[in-house]
Design a protein around this motif. Structure first.
Motif, PDB file in Angstrom:
ATOM      1  N   UNK A   1     -45.215  23.358  33.695  1.00  0.00           N
ATOM      2  CA  UNK A   1     -44.765  22.515  34.805  1.00  0.00           C
ATOM      3  C   UNK A   1     -43.252  22.310  34.744  1.00  0.00           C
ATOM      4  N   UNK A   2     -42.742  22.068  33.550  1.00  0.00           N
ATOM      5  CA  UNK A   2     -41.288  21.942  33.351  1.00  0.00           C
ATOM      6  C   UNK A   2     -40.559  23.203  33.803  1.00  0.00           C
ATOM      7  N   UNK A   3     -41.062  24.371  33.403  1.00  0.00           N
ATOM      8  CA  UNK A   3     -40.428  25.641  33.773  1.00  0.00           C
ATOM      9  C   UNK A   3     -40.493  25.875  35.280  1.00  0.00           C
ATOM     10  N   UNK A   4     -41.605  25.488  35.891  1.00  0.00           N
ATOM     11  CA  UNK A   4     -41.751  25.641  37.338  1.00  0.00           C
ATOM     12  C   UNK A   4     -40.739  24.776  38.083  1.00  0.00           C
ATOM     13  N   UNK A   5     -40.582  23.541  37.621  1.00  0.00           N
ATOM     14  CA  UNK A   5     -39.588  22.653  38.249  1.00  0.00           C
ATOM     15  C   UNK A   5     -38.189  23.253  38.139  1.00  0.00           C
ATOM     16  N   UNK A   6     -37.866  23.784  36.958  1.00  0.00           N
ATOM     17  CA  UNK A   6     -36.560  24.394  36.768  1.00  0.00           C
ATOM     18  C   UNK A   6     -36.361  25.620  37.626  1.00  0.00           C
ATOM     19  N   UNK A   7     -37.403  26.453  37.716  1.00  0.00           N
ATOM     20  CA  UNK A   7     -37.315  27.676  38.523  1.00  0.00           C
ATOM     21  C   UNK A   7     -37.100  27.348  39.996  1.00  0.00           C
ATOM     22  N   UNK A   8     -37.626  26.202  40.431  1.00  0.00           N
ATOM     23  CA  UNK A   8     -37.473  25.791  41.836  1.00  0.00           C
ATOM     24  C   UNK A   8     -36.094  25.207  42.123  1.00  0.00           C
ATOM     25  N   UNK A   9     -35.267  25.103  41.085  1.00  0.00           N
ATOM     26  CA  UNK A   9     -33.899  24.648  41.295  1.00  0.00           C
ATOM     27  C   UNK A   9     -33.625  23.226  40.861  1.00  0.00           C
ATOM     28  N   UNK A  10     -34.650  22.526  40.412  1.00  0.00           N
ATOM     29  CA  UNK A  10     -34.436  21.161  39.941  1.00  0.00           C
ATOM     30  C   UNK A  10     -33.698  21.244  38.604  1.00  0.00           C
ATOM     31  N   UNK A  11     -32.621  20.497  38.421  1.00  0.00           N
ATOM     32  CA  UNK A  11     -31.780  20.647  37.214  1.00  0.00           C
ATOM     33  C   UNK A  11     -32.395  20.022  35.955  1.00  0.00           C
ATOM     34  N   UNK A  12     -33.427  20.689  35.433  1.00  0.00           N
ATOM     35  CA  UNK A  12     -34.114  20.177  34.245  1.00  0.00           C
ATOM     36  C   UNK A  12     -33.838  21.022  33.004  1.00  0.00           C
ATOM     37  N   UNK A  13     -33.151  22.138  33.171  1.00  0.00           N
ATOM     38  CA  UNK A  13     -32.831  22.967  32.017  1.00  0.00           C
ATOM     39  C   UNK A  13     -31.619  22.400  31.284  1.00  0.00           C
ATOM     40  N   UNK A  14     -31.375  22.891  30.088  1.00  0.00           N
ATOM     41  CA  UNK A  14     -30.288  22.400  29.255  1.00  0.00           C
ATOM     42  C   UNK A  14     -28.970  22.398  30.026  1.00  0.00           C
ATOM     43  N   UNK A  15     -28.205  21.318  29.868  1.00  0.00           N
ATOM     44  CA  UNK A  15     -26.953  21.189  30.604  1.00  0.00           C
ATOM     45  C   UNK A  15     -27.160  20.802  32.046  1.00  0.00           C
ATOM     46  N   UNK A  16     -28.364  20.311  32.385  1.00  0.00           N
ATOM     47  CA  UNK A  16     -28.715  19.912  33.749  1.00  0.00           C
ATOM     48  C   UNK A  16     -28.514  21.060  34.739  1.00  0.00           C
ATOM     49  N   UNK A  17     -29.065  22.217  34.372  1.00  0.00           N
ATOM     50  CA  UNK A  17     -29.033  23.376  35.260  1.00  0.00           C
ATOM     51  C   UNK A  17     -30.449  23.656  35.754  1.00  0.00           C
ATOM     52  N   UNK A  18     -30.558  24.489  36.730  1.00  0.00           N
ATOM     53  CA  UNK A  18     -31.849  24.862  37.279  1.00  0.00           C
ATOM     54  C   UNK A  18     -31.729  26.137  38.078  1.00  0.00           C
ATOM     55  N   UNK A  19     -32.858  26.671  38.513  1.00  0.00           N
ATOM     56  CA  UNK A  19     -32.860  27.880  39.312  1.00  0.00           C
ATOM     57  C   UNK A  19     -33.449  29.055  38.559  1.00  0.00           C
ATOM     58  N   UNK A  20     -33.973  30.003  39.334  1.00  0.00           N
ATOM     59  CA  UNK A  20     -34.611  31.176  38.739  1.00  0.00           C
ATOM     60  C   UNK A  20     -33.618  32.015  37.950  1.00  0.00           C
ATOM     61  N   UNK A  21     -32.346  31.960  38.324  1.00  0.00           N
ATOM     62  CA  UNK A  21     -31.319  32.749  37.631  1.00  0.00           C
ATOM     63  C   UNK A  21     -31.191  32.332  36.176  1.00  0.00           C
ATOM     64  N   UNK A  22     -31.472  31.073  35.873  1.00  0.00           N
ATOM     65  CA  UNK A  22     -31.403  30.618  34.487  1.00  0.00           C
ATOM     66  C   UNK A  22     -32.517  31.273  33.671  1.00  0.00           C
TER      67      UNK A  22
END
Length: 197
Positions: free
Chosen positions: A55-76
């Motif tokens: 669920x965390x990865x899905x949120x990040x892939x959708x662009x919500x800035x939940x990845x390290x450094x408050x980034x998001x998006x499929x490109x990450x």
């Protein structure tokens, strides 16, 4: 219902870990998100633990800035650190498979239980690096960078050993302390309580 709440709660915990990130000279920052991901497997078991991480990865892939450094998006996910993010999922899954779903009877910290939690923790962190480092080499090489294993270890492993050593100890301690409590909530008996009331 209760299990879904725990999945959502741990997905939120992993996501909240993005606020605690220490940048390093390389491309991989220090984060506590891997600790929360592996802890989700140890505390929730393989299915719910992996679901929380997924669920965390899905949120990040959708662009919500939940990845390290408050980034998001499929490109990450497809970038140099994407293998480590995939390692969160598979590390959580492996930790949950080894630790198993907690049960209320785990109040006593027996030697087999302690060994099981230690192995689950070490496996989770190992898988994180086993997926992250080769992916880092592959992506950076694909971008025309001359990256070999020695460089990748200096950029993605060696600087993280002190911090991850602390996180490993914390993961084991928190796993042992919290499993009995989580086990009471995840017990199948709890699913029947509302219906019987």
């Amino acid at each position: 219902m209760i299990r879904s709440v725990f999945v959502a709660m741990f997905a939120a915990l992993i996501s909240a870990g993005c606020f605690i990130s220490v940048p390093l000279p390389g491309l991989v920052p220090i984060s506590i998100q891997n600790m929360f991901a592996i802890l989700s497997g140890i505390l929730l078991g393989n299915i719910q633990g992996a679901a929380a991480t997924g669920l965390f990865l899905t949120l990040g892939a959708l662009g919500i800035p939940v990845f390290s450094g408050m980034t998001g998006g499929f490109a990450v996910l497809t970038g140099p650190t994407g293998g480590f993010l995939a390692g969160y999922f598979f590390g959580s899954l492996a930790a949950g498979l080894i630790a198993g779903r907690p049960v209320p009877s785990e109040k006593k910290r027996t030697v087999p239980l302690v060994v099981k939690i230690i192995l689950a923790t070490l496996a989770g962190y190992f898988i994180n690096y086993a997926l992250g480092i080769p992916w880092f080499i592959s992506v950076m090489t694909g971008r025309g960078k001359d990256v070999d294993l020695a460089f990748a270890l200096k950029a993605c492993l060696i600087p993280f050993i002190p911090g991850d050593s602390i996180k490993i100890v914390l993961t084991i301690i928190l796993g042992l302390l919290l499993r009995p409590t989580v086990g009471r909530y995840l017990s199948p008996d709890n699913d029947r309580l509302p219906a019987e009331a």
